[in-house]
Design an enzyme around this catalytic site. Structure first.
Site, PDB file in Angstrom:
ATOM      1  CG  PHE A  97      35.499  46.167  54.249  1.00  0.00           C
ATOM      2  CD1 PHE A  97      35.631  46.612  52.961  1.00  0.00           C
ATOM      3  CD2 PHE A  97      36.304  44.864  54.506  1.00  0.00           C
ATOM      4  CE1 PHE A  97      36.714  45.979  51.953  1.00  0.00           C
ATOM      5  CE2 PHE A  97      37.069  44.450  53.535  1.00  0.00           C
ATOM      6  CZ  PHE A  97      37.198  44.818  52.337  1.00  0.00           C
ATOM      7  NE  ARG A 156      33.194  40.612  52.220  1.00  0.00           N
ATOM      8  CZ  ARG A 156      34.105  41.610  52.261  1.00  0.00           C
ATOM      9  NH1 ARG A 156      34.180  42.785  52.403  1.00  0.00           N
ATOM     10  NH2 ARG A 156      35.492  41.004  51.868  1.00  0.00           N
ATOM     11  CG  PHE A 177      36.296  40.662  45.791  1.00  0.00           C
ATOM     12  CD1 PHE A 177      35.527  40.045  46.563  1.00  0.00           C
ATOM     13  CD2 PHE A 177      37.633  40.889  46.046  1.00  0.00           C
ATOM     14  CE1 PHE A 177      35.997  39.486  47.696  1.00  0.00           C
ATOM     15  CE2 PHE A 177      38.017  40.603  47.345  1.00  0.00           C
ATOM     16  CZ  PHE A 177      37.463  39.974  48.352  1.00  0.00           C
ATOM     17  CB  THR A 178      36.517  44.807  48.424  1.00  0.00           C
ATOM     18  OG1 THR A 178      37.252  43.381  48.747  1.00  0.00           O
ATOM     19  CG2 THR A 178      35.223  44.664  49.112  1.00  0.00           C
ATOM     20  CE  LYS A 225      40.686  34.738  49.829  1.00  0.00           C
ATOM     21  NZ  LYS A 225      40.092  35.683  49.068  1.00  0.00           N
ATOM     22  CG  ASP A 252      38.431  36.771  41.571  1.00  0.00           C
ATOM     23  OD1 ASP A 252      39.026  35.673  42.012  1.00  0.00           O
ATOM     24  OD2 ASP A 252      38.371  37.577  42.246  1.00  0.00           O
ATOM     25  CE1 TYR A 275      65.797  38.645  44.914  1.00  0.00           C
ATOM     26  CE2 TYR A 275      66.098  38.212  42.388  1.00  0.00           C
ATOM     27  CZ  TYR A 275      65.714  39.260  43.525  1.00  0.00           C
ATOM     28  OH  TYR A 275      65.072  40.164  43.084  1.00  0.00           O
TER      29      TYR A 275
HETATM   30  C1  PLP Z   1      40.304  37.168  48.520  1.00  0.00           C
HETATM   31  C2  PLP Z   1      40.050  37.458  47.066  1.00  0.00           C
HETATM   32  C3  PLP Z   1      40.685  38.338  46.347  1.00  0.00           C
HETATM   33  C4  PLP Z   1      41.990  39.080  46.764  1.00  0.00           C
HETATM   34  O1  PLP Z   1      42.923  38.107  47.152  1.00  0.00           O
HETATM   35  P1  PLP Z   1      43.806  38.536  48.329  1.00  0.00           P
HETATM   36  O2  PLP Z   1      44.718  37.067  48.529  1.00  0.00           O
HETATM   37  O3  PLP Z   1      43.131  38.702  49.505  1.00  0.00           O
HETATM   38  O4  PLP Z   1      44.692  39.671  47.899  1.00  0.00           O
HETATM   39  C5  PLP Z   1      40.192  38.681  45.008  1.00  0.00           C
HETATM   40  N1  PLP Z   1      38.808  38.196  44.524  1.00  0.00           N
HETATM   41  C6  PLP Z   1      38.165  37.287  45.477  1.00  0.00           C
HETATM   42  C7  PLP Z   1      36.811  36.634  44.932  1.00  0.00           C
HETATM   43  C8  PLP Z   1      38.685  36.915  46.786  1.00  0.00           C
HETATM   44  O5  PLP Z   1      38.021  36.399  47.569  1.00  0.00           O
END
Ligand code: PLP
Length: 465
Positions: free
Chosen positions: A457, A390, A132-133, A266, A223, A80
């Site tokens: 979306f 997008r 970004f969303t 990513k 980011d 843990y």
């Molecule tokens: C995917 C993404 C996020 C959010 O990450 P999640 O792992 O999907 O929560 C933030 N910023 C960018 C540019 C992304 O592509």
């Protein structure tokens, strides 16, 4: 008598791996796809993946892991507290990204949530190089307002600017002058700007952002979701950077920021995970306290030990020059094929995806008939290839006026998972895009028949007009 073709004078490169395990994919009939897209409300997010042939919805969590990463999964320490895999992850982040402290999270938005809660007060303004969303939504939920300070070329799909992700420095200076540094908790610097078409930021621009914000005592948070891809573009395009290892460029880029949010799904080559990193110890104390409330203890943050091990190994693999060259090389292969056929795409080709310019392809459709949403649906109907909108649907509504936001970019994203598909798959995708493009004149628009409140979306439903 036919003459043989001349011998080639080029030398191809190939991926720096070979395939050890395969996963079957399923071809469907046109009738099956007709039924599937109707059931999904003309939204590719609502399709079942069993009904998809080649899945280019996203590069998020869809990477293929290496044999070393899978071996690492067996070495998960599921304690843990204080799992050894957490320390491996921390070491990898320190070594390759250079930040002092990390707080693991279940994925990128977990890190965005915590950062936004700690730094943003109601009434604050957060400048950034395009929204970004999930990032913007967490900023807004914390009471802040996002202000776009990306260079104008980013909004022009045809501009061939090599660093379309750059911050407009004069625009940023104006935002600082207008609101005052005390209203700006940090600048949000996206590396390879997703919503602009996967476009990079130059080292020079990141340095200038650092200088400008330092004068006012404003932090810079990156980011870093695709910062390795950004570093590769710097190596390829920025004067003086050729021949430098991508890992060295990445570390220098990070050194111009105070910390980052990261989606491990990513660049870091895993299916789930994320982290928040920073150099400030006080901030770390706050974040590692808050993560306990929302994600999990500060040494796992919503991940299993094995997930952290896979990510630690994935980070090391992701910064290797031959990996990133092959990854982006595959995206460029698809993009240049479409450009060669005269199909409108965002130029230059981005790091993780090829973006079709739906506004140019369906130039007979007004934006509020959702041309990109329709283009993604048509691509699925044609071949079972799944892409993502997008454009206006992703942009959502302005919280102040309640109207649609009308972004200049109305795009369909063909996102390439890492190490998953072959060049032959890319050929199939390109040919399907060409088929849909040739039928563009008769394609109707859509109307939205169900609209969720947040990040619409993902779950909105549509009907053809
Ligand atoms: C995917 C993404 C996020 C959010 O990450 P999640 O792992 O999907 O929560 C933030 N910023 C960018 C540019 C992304 O592509």
């Amino acid at each position: 008598m036919n003459q043989p073709a001349p011998l080639p004078d080029r030398r191809s490169w190939a991926e720096p791996w070979k395939v050890k395990v395969v996963e079957p994919v399923r071809l469907t009939t046109r009738e099956q796809r007709d039924a599937a897209i109707r059931e999904a409300g003309w939204n590719t997010f609502l399709l079942r993946s069993d009904d998809v042939y080649i899945d280019l919805l996203t590069d998020s969590g869809t990477s293929a892991m290496s044999d070393s990463q899978w071996a690492g999964m067996m070495l998960g320490d599921e304690a843990y507290a204080g799992s050894r895999n957490f320390y491996h992850l921390w070491d990898a982040v320190r070594e390759y990204y250079g930040y002092q402290y990390i707080v693991p999270t279940h994925q990128g938005r977990g890190a965005e949530h915590i950062l936004s809660r700690i730094l943003i007060k109601p009434g604050d303004v957060i400048p950034g190089n395009m929204y970004f969303t999930t990032t913007r939504l967490h900023q807004e939920l914390a009471g802040g307002t996002f202000v776009d300070v990306i260079i104008p070329e980013a909004h022009d799909p045809a501009s061939e600017h090599p660093f379309k992700g750059n911050v407009d420095l004069e625009g940023l200076a104006r935002v600082i002058a207008e609101h005052g540094p005390e209203r700006i908790p940090y600048v949000c610097l996206h590396a390879t700007v997703n919503m602009a078409g996967g476009q990079p930021v130059s080292l020079e621009n990141a340095r200038a952002v650092r200088e400008l914000t330092a004068k006012h005592g404003i932090r810079v948070f990156m980011d870093a979701t695709r910062a390795v891809e950004n570093a590769y573009f710097i190596q390829q395009r920025e004067p003086g950077q050729q021949g430098r290892p991508v890992a060295a460029i990445l570390k220098e880029f990070c050194s111009l920021t105070d910390g980052c949010t990261m989606s491990g799904k990513k660049d870091p080559l895993v299916n789930i995970g994320g982290w928040l990193a920073m150099n400030d110890e006080t901030l770390y104390e706050e974040a590692s306290n808050l993560v306990v409330v929302f994600e999990g203890l500060h040494t796992y943050g919503g991940m299993a030990g094995r997930d952290m091990e896979a990510m630690a190994r994935g980070i090391v693999e992701s910064v290797q020059d031959d990996h990133i060259r092959a990854r982006i090389g595959q995206v460029e292969y698809l993009g240049h094929k479409l450009i060669g056929w005269g199909i409108p795409v965002v130029k230059p080709i981005g790091g993780h995806a090829v973006y079709l310019d739906a506004r140019a392809i369906y130039d007979h459709l007004p934006q509020d008939q959702f041309p990109a949403q329709m283009l993604a649906a048509q691509l699925y109907l044609d071949s079972g290839v799944r892409a993502m909108e997008r454009g206006i649907v992703s942009a959502g509504r302005d919280p102040a006026t309640g109207d649609h936001r009308y972004p200049r970019l109305e795009l369909v994203r063909l996102t390439i998972p890492r190490r998953v598909y072959t060049q032959a798959h890319m050929d199939v995708v390109a040919e399907s895009v060409a088929a849909v493009y040739s039928q563009r004149a008769n394609t109707p628009g859509l109307r939205m028949v169900h609209e969720p409140k947040y990040l619409r979306f993902f779950q909105a439903r549509f009907e053809p007009l």
